[in-house]
Design an enzyme around this catalytic site. Structure first.
Site, PDB file in Angstrom:
ATOM      1  N   LEU A 190      19.682   1.653 -10.073  1.00 12.85           N
ATOM      2  CA  LEU A 190      18.650   2.036 -10.767  1.00 12.85           C
ATOM      3  C   LEU A 190      18.099   0.654 -11.626  1.00 12.85           C
ATOM      4  CD1 LEU A 190      16.958   4.669 -12.219  1.00 12.85           C
ATOM      5  CD2 LEU A 190      18.403   4.392 -14.026  1.00 12.85           C
ATOM      6  N   THR A 238      11.748   0.324 -22.022  1.00 18.09           N
ATOM      7  CA  THR A 238      10.496  -0.146 -21.764  1.00 18.09           C
ATOM      8  C   THR A 238       9.685  -0.277 -22.775  1.00 18.09           C
ATOM      9  OG1 THR A 238      10.742   1.121 -19.471  1.00 18.09           O
ATOM     10  CG2 THR A 238       8.249   0.507 -20.293  1.00 18.09           C
ATOM     11  N   HIS A 240      10.137  -3.567 -24.537  1.00 18.86           N
ATOM     12  CA  HIS A 240       9.456  -4.503 -23.691  1.00 18.86           C
ATOM     13  C   HIS A 240       7.883  -4.845 -23.986  1.00 18.86           C
ATOM     14  CE1 HIS A 240      12.928  -5.492 -21.258  1.00 18.86           C
ATOM     15  NE2 HIS A 240      12.965  -4.244 -20.668  1.00 18.86           N
TER      16      HIS A 240
END
Lengths: 344, 344, 344, 344
Positions: free
Chosen positions: D262, D40, D43
């Site tokens: 997930l 994350t 990102h």
């Protein structure tokens, strides 16, 4: 304020003037509107063996309540003055492994209001804000005051799905009878109740039992088998704590069945046929304590919104707070199911 | 053929010549290659109280087996001559509610080979074809012969997931020790074994127990708590049937924990603290009987394919069929874990 | 005997004389008393894409039945001539991993009567004895004939306990409507139905839905949220197979909710918001196929014994066998819920 | 203090001096010792479409941490200065239905540190005291800093028991690889990994995968079937969010199997064969979000105490905080598994 206090060791409770409590930083002051009398309260009143060991007078008794928020501790958020609330009476520690994994109902450092600290048989009570349960308007006070015992029954019934199954309930006190009504509402195909008190057996039939049996009945076993395809009930809800009921219940339970056990025997139980009544039958026993926080409360609220008619059949007496002695007497004599004391 | 027969009431078993059985229409004749001796067989040998009530001589004993298919009843399909097989020894009725809902292990009309009908301590045995379990080549005979007790252990361990959990096992006979190895393989974070026999405790450590305790140890409770964060084990596997072990196990089990109970007490159990050790703790008790047909067999086969090293540590003796007396003696004296008799 | 046969590719079915089948060794000949028409039968009648791939004419159609045993194959036990029976229409192989672990409903080698082999739209049908279900006298023929679709609904509803929960059902064909009645009986607190056909929506309300919505309704989402505390339903029963319903259902499902999906889309589904509608919400999806053998049958029988009034509301037409064309037409036009053909 | 800040829309992060935060009344100031870089974070660094919609600069990034308590808000109890802690990065509301029923991981009003509010890529961070997790001494900083991603993997693996089962894992990023190690530790009998990056496939084999396959492999399906008795894996752990992996995974999953999902696709998924790959197979799909508070943390801690060797194989780089650019580059290029930044 007026409060019902266990002042000292010995029988009885005293209605007396005491100071209104000051809410702690994370607490809320609740003005009590109504409070249910629990079997536990009767034990404390009677000063039985359990009470003598657990209760340290002076303490204000009572743990089933509805009220409205009268004052807020300074760290309290998300609650407003005037809000109508019930409350979970188990004050869990919030720090232990059980509390941190959604199992606060089995917290090892729990304190119970009206037992370990001051309770709700009073005009006001102070309680940890996290234990409050906002009550929808559609639930009247006398019903909202008994979230606690309905929650015990709900926790027990919901521990194993009953829909389409035969259910045997041993013990038809208030919680056992709420279990009858809840099992009925949850689609049990057949509800058998074992209970010595005729008035309670009759109440059981009123809220959904198809068959009620006095435990002194000689043909008890064959009556139960006749009602359960000769195989015994698929689910046992043990609500009595009576050693005989525990053993009869396990004995009659169907192979592969599930016993949800809430009743508390007053001493260790002898002569359990562990091999034949438990192991060989491949049954499951689920022990139930308190109410799941707060899954059980959501379920109980839903039940209260839908099934007030059944609940009203079981709240046999609504008495002014001052008449508490009469309430305790009725319960002591097995002449009431649930008695609610009304403060306002 | 040669067979080990309980010929009449009384101690001992007789190795004698009997007729080779004729398989019924839906049965298969199995030429036995190896057979394990179970604790039950020792009870029958010893002619204890249970045996006196359950066994009707003459009967060929034995129920743990591997063999090869020697002849087929005329309705049998899906099985071929020469196939290597083990077999589920519980002959379920196939018609009752339990059999029709995937719970044949708790069939009410079950018959057990070597107990209620002729068993596998013989050169040949005839058995219902549906009870056969084809054995992969990678599993040697001495291991394949003990699908039955490994299955008991597997059924018990798999009843509640052990991965990452602390597990206490009371009773380290063969099944208890297989449970240790299975729990280890299934990711238990911590395995504590309570067992009086020093040789068995040592075996427990060899297959994965971190901590073993003699039940006569005074500080047993505190040792267990020390190994379990002060909270007790999360899972109890009760494999002994000993009343003291059952009570100690329930007492030490963590709040919210699960007890899987397989051990069979020889008589009813007294003095169970139902309130404190069961109800208040909110535990679950799962009673285990036999093996799930045939989920447990798939699981046991997977275990046999992956963990032969551990299993070999527990098959302490492989004896020629004729030496059966020695095998029974070793087991009787607690000097062996699992004894396998080899017919070929 | 008379039988309704798909004689060759193309629309329609032919009522014609054929030979009475001879039961195989493990089979039973059943004289059909009544048979329900399923949506699948309508597909076969219409000769849609699915039918063209799956059906190999000639075949006698029909798989929902009640009848009486007329003859026994020579290996059949536990069944007697004259016995009244329904039957599971999925003929499972009995040998695969699924069949051996209580999951015969997902057997990989299943054959379905009336689809892969001759079915029950006939005066007689031969079927594997193990698939029979003895029917209690208290269940009349027209109800007993539809164990199959009631079983589909039962399997779906029972996959996740509904007691006290809000349930949304997408698709109110016969099975969806039985699901409404079952969910009601099993204690769902709130049942919302999404269905385009006004007659079916009305039927849904008759058997227990509190709220029915046409999927073309612009405010569908907000209506559902209004009925579910703003959080969406806790359970979705997807009975339509319609891609829009699947996506709307998943989108509205509450965080942590459970979708039980039985409906079969005719082709792959596009544009599923896997991240937002599935993963982030932490939901569970349970896919449902057929009926559990035979857990579902016990549950369905219990339902039929207790809730005949609701079932009768959904059996909108009982027609003589010869009038089958009318039955198919009614179903084709959405003017019937369940049509039962009566042979005797 | 130094902090790694997303200062404005666009690529990159800035290491700069900012004020040390003041802990709120119920918050704690943590001096960060080490922090893991999550996908994350990459990102956010890269400023992809998701980041552009979700992130409102300026914000300090990072949510995987270990540190020590440096200061306490005035209402904080049960925490002491100097205590070593990690922290759950999802700040749940505590009031919604999900928070009140042990499902805070799917709270509807959650805020995530390092995303919605300031995070841990800094010398200090202030966080709600209830989110802290005390870390045992036996777990070193670099391991304790990644409770968060290990928790994601743990939550996924523990959603369905893997002991003795065949497990397929699609996507071997850091979380997928931790899932391999956890599944191995939890007794999976067979672990197959599908992953395009050769370095990650090799890492998968190092921590327990028996078989790794490049998704571009033509015979992928038959290789998987060869490793799973021709029936497909019993459990799918979908960790990639890649539409192809989701579909391949569901397609290969065994009848009756369970998919724990997930991975987050970046847009809706097309062409899911809902009928054949989901409904007919009777599978279950369990969607996983975050970590269960705090069941998953107990499980992760147990894993960290027992399996540091495997974890160390996956923490491929430990870099000084100032070298953060290098860490992001390695991850961006698929040349690292888990990178930990060390502040002290």
């Amino acid at each position: 304020m007026k409060a019902l206090v266990k002042e000292q060791p010995g029988k009885g409770l005293t209605l007396k003037e005491v100071d209104i409590p000051e809410p702690g930083e994370e607490e809320v002051l609740v003005r009590i509107r109504a409070a249910g009398i629990c079997g536990t309260d009767v034990h404390i009143y009677d000063w039985d063996t359990w009470s003598q060991q657990r209760i340290h007078p002076p303490v204000i008794t009572g743990h089933e309540l509805v009220g409205e928020v009268a004052a807020l501790g300074k760290s309290v958020r998300h609650i407003s003055i005037g809000q109508r609330v019930s409350a979970e009476g188990h004050i869990a520690c919030g720090q232990c492994e059980f509390c941190r994994t959604g199992q606060a109902h089995i917290c090892r450092d729990v304190e119970i209001i009206g037992v370990d600290r001051n309770g709700c048989f009073a005009e006001y009570m102070s309680i940890y804000a996290g234990n409050l349960w906002p009550v929808p308007d559609a639930i009247p006070d006398h019903i909202a005051s008994i979230f606690d015992p309905i929650g015990n029954a709900m926790h027990t019934v919901m521990a194993e799905p009953v829909a389409g199954k035969s259910v045997m309930i041993t013990g038809a006190g208030a919680i056992g009878l709420f279990a009858v009504a809840i099992a009925k509402s949850a689609g049990a195909s057949n509800i058998i109740v074992i209970e010595p008190n005729a008035f309670k057996r009759e109440s059981a039939r009123k809220v959904g039992a198809q068959c009620t049996i006095d435990p002194s009945e000689k043909n008890l076993n064959s009556i139960v088998l006749d009602h359960t395809d000769g195989l015994g009930p698929q689910i046992l809800l043990e609500m009595s704590g009576h050693p005989g009921a525990i053993k009869t219940g396990l004995h009659l339970l169907r192979n592969g069945g599930c016993a949800c056990v809430l009743g508390i025997p007053s001493k260790p139980v002898d002569n359990i046929d562990w091999a034949k009544d438990i192991v060989f039958k491949g049954i499951t026993i689920k022990a139930i304590n308190g109410r799941r926080m707060y899954d059980t409360w959501f379920q109980s609220q839903d039940f209260m919104l839908r099934e007030q008619k059944a609940i009203n059949k079981l709240i046999t007496h609504r008495l002014p707070f001052g008449n508490f002695e009469h309430g305790f007497e009725l319960l002591h004599n097995g002449e009431a199911i649930k008695v609610v004391l009304e403060m306002v």
